[in-house]
Design a protein around this motif. Structure first.
Motif, short mmCIF file in Angstrom:
data_model
loop_
_atom_site.label_atom_id
_atom_site.label_comp_id
_atom_site.label_asym_id
_atom_site.label_seq_id
_atom_site.Cartn_x
_atom_site.Cartn_y
_atom_site.Cartn_z
N LYS A 185 -2.99 -8.18 -0.69
CA LYS A 185 -2.60 -6.91 -1.31
C LYS A 185 -1.91 -7.15 -2.65
CE LYS A 185 -2.13 -4.32 3.02
NZ LYS A 185 -1.21 -3.53 3.89
N GLN A 202 -3.06 -5.57 -6.26
CA GLN A 202 -2.16 -4.73 -7.06
C GLN A 202 -1.86 -5.34 -8.42
OE1 GLN A 202 -1.41 -1.79 -6.59
NE2 GLN A 202 -1.11 -1.25 -4.45
N ASP A 260 0.82 -1.21 0.00
CA ASP A 260 0.00 0.00 0.00
C ASP A 260 0.85 1.27 0.00
OD1 ASP A 260 -2.31 -1.43 -0.06
OD2 ASP A 260 -2.72 -1.29 2.09
#
Length: 573
Positions: A138, A142, A73
């Protein structure tokens, strides 16, 4: 935790996960087998199935192998670096190139024991690969974003050299147009301008594009998160050329400027991605206003959890979707998300053992496995005639785009009474008024009471940006006036408002549904049959614990999902 005798057959990351208590050893064997069948890494299976926490797995992998741990992030993905690696390898191994420094490529990976991925990318790029451990969930998010951005090249829209704005693959152009007409609408600057407006709207996540001619100027506006804003003001002399260009793209009669027309555009951005636009023209004083609705097929596959239903509301919707017959009505103004709610329900029902048919005007989202019909009143294909045809084709579920007249309402109700699940929409302000609206249309009260099982009234509010929302100091008296209870305020009510940052639109990012979900009870049925009004039904609904739209909006404010200003904008105080 010391290794036990039972873990001696394990090695590497699996052994570490068991030793740290992240995964139970008895579940590992099944996980290994399931991951092998799915042809995905073990870590991906453990996280996706909820067998292990992504953060804990990443920390364990980093400690076990001495590989750096990174929070994705906090990293801005460089698409040029992503493009340097074959997308097939990224998809196959579920890894993501992050940074290139000289001859070194830093690679985000959830399982550093995946040596095959490192070797394959090293061979393809001829670079030294430095793995960096990241969280699996995550990483998946992405990867999807990066590949979509690379695939559509939307990141390069600001530079005309990066995207051929004149030669986009657009389905729908008529090949038999008169040469003089084609010269008029294929003027290169006009083509580039229209294509760029469409692409910019897709990039920003807009839902509608408005081309509006006035006496002294011509403006273009887009609707983003439910709010219109101006994006361009081309010269007024281009009005007719821009309108003609859009009409040719959407297979309309460009010579006809006196009556409204409907059309559709399919813009193919790449081999894997196409965007549909629903187009409507309307003659105004100074030319034709054209509105394009951007249709996003992925919105129907968001899942019911992403729409914003409260737990009890979601349970009610799912309960009635699972019933073999009855009628579910979704109500609200244009642009309130009714279609997405219906399509989400259809997506849940879309199984091999069900025959599902829909009549729409027009079908906005293509759903494989569902028989979709575009109504066409000009040739006699109305909602009513479509419904009659469906009932002769052994249906299980029927969806009617909108109940507009008595004939359609009566056929839909008969279908609901004879063993079919019927989904449809009506234009009313809230759930109680939907029942009395049907009476006003001429439907017999006993038919409504015995067929309508669930009504969902909804609005769409802008969702506060999680990155920049800030606490607002609102006096207790003002909160009471807005509708919050004294108990809620005394318990410590925190109100958030918009601020604005580079990742959002004036403090908001995306939208969330505000719902009133009302199950039609026997008591409500009696009120309808006795000639009761909407206020009596609303009072009964309140007794039965049904919250109205205003209260549902205030709950979203309490949860920090949206702001008080936004709830005031979309609901009645």
């Amino acid at each position: 935790m010391a290794a036990t005798a039972s873990t001696t057959n394990l090695a590497g990351l699996p052994r570490r996960l068991v030793q740290d208590g992240i995964v139970a050893e008895d579940k590992l064997a099944d996980a290994f087998e399931a991951a092998r069948k799915e042809k995905i890494p073990l870590v991906a299976h453990l996280v996706s199935e909820g067998l292990a926490d992504a953060r804990a797995v990443a920390v364990a992998a980093s400690h076990e192998f001495g590989v750096p741990l990174l929070d994705l992030d906090a990293v801005e993905i460089d698409l040029d670096v992503v493009r340097a690696v074959d997308q097939k390898l990224v998809n196959k191994h579920r890894v993501l190139p992050l940074v290139k420094r000289g001859q070194r490529l830093f690679l985000a990976i959830a399982d550093p024991t995946n040596l095959q991925a490192i070797d394959d990318i090293k061979f393809q790029t001829s670079l030294r690969i430095d793995p960096v451990v990241v969280e699996q969930d995550k990483l998946e998010d992405q990867i999807s974003r990066a590949l979509e951005a690379v695939d559509t090249s939307l990141s390069g829209l600001g530079d005309d050299d990066d995207f051929d704005l004149e030669n986009l693959d657009i389905a729908g152009e008529e090949e038999d147009q008169d040469d003089s007409v084609r010269d008029d609408v294929e003027d290169a600057p006009v083509v580039r301008f229209v294509n760029k407006v469409l692409l910019d709207a897709i990039k920003r996540g807009a839902s509608d594009i408005h081309f509006e001619p006035y006496e002294k100027y011509f403006r273009v506006r887009t609707r983003l998160d439910g709010v219109l804003s101006e994006v361009a003001r081309p010269p007024a002399v281009l009005t007719n050329k821009v309108c003609a260009r859009i009409k040719v793209m959407s297979r309309m009669d460009i010579a006809e400027r006196r009556v409204p027309q409907d059309g559709r555009i399919k813009m193919r951005l790449s081999k894997n991605r196409a965007i549909d636009f629903r187009v409507n023209t309307c003659p105004t004083l100074f030319g034709e206003k054209i509105v394009l609705r951007i249709l996003d097929p992925s919105s129907a596959k968001l899942g019911i959890d992403a729409l914003g239903y409260e737990d009890k509301q979601k349970e009610l919707y799912q309960k009635h979707l699972n019933k073999p017959y009855g009628m579910i009505l979704v109500t609200g103004p244009t642009g309130s998300g009714k279609t997405v709610s219906l399509y989400t329900g259809l997506n849940i029902l879309n199984t091999e053992d069900r025959n599902i048919s829909t009549a729409e005007d027009p079908a906005e989202i293509n759903l494989p496995g569902i028989n979709q019909v575009n109504v066409n009143p000009k040739v006699g294909l109305t909602f009513a005639s479509s419904l009659k045809a469906f009932l002769r084709q052994d249906p299980d579920v029927i969806m009617v785009g909108e109940i507009r007249d008595l004939e359609t309402a009566e056929i839909a109700i008969k279908a609901a009474q004879t063993g079919h699940l019927v989904l449809s929409t009506l234009h009313t302000n809230d759930a109680p008024k939907t029942l009395t609206r049907m009476v006003d249309m001429g439907v017999k009260p006993y038919a409504i009471a015995t067929s309508v099982s669930l009504i969902i009234a909804q609005r769409l509010g802008r969702r506060l940006c999680d990155n920049c929302k800030e606490v607002r100091d609102v006096p207790a008296e003002a909160l009471l006036k807005e509708g919050f209870t004294k108990e809620e305020i005394e318990a410590g009510l925190t109100i958030f408002g918009p601020k604005g940052c580079k990742s959002c639109n004036e403090g908001y990012k995306g939208r969330v549904g505000i719902f009133q979900v009302m199950e039609v009870s026997e008591a409500m049925g009696r009120i309808i049959m006795e000639g009761g009004n909407a206020m009596q039904i609303a009072d009964q609904a309140e007794k039965e614990g049904v919250i109205d739209l205003r209260r549902a909006g205030l709950n979203k404010v309490k949860e920090g999902v949206t702001s008080l200003e936004e709830v005031n904008r979309v609901t009645i105080e």
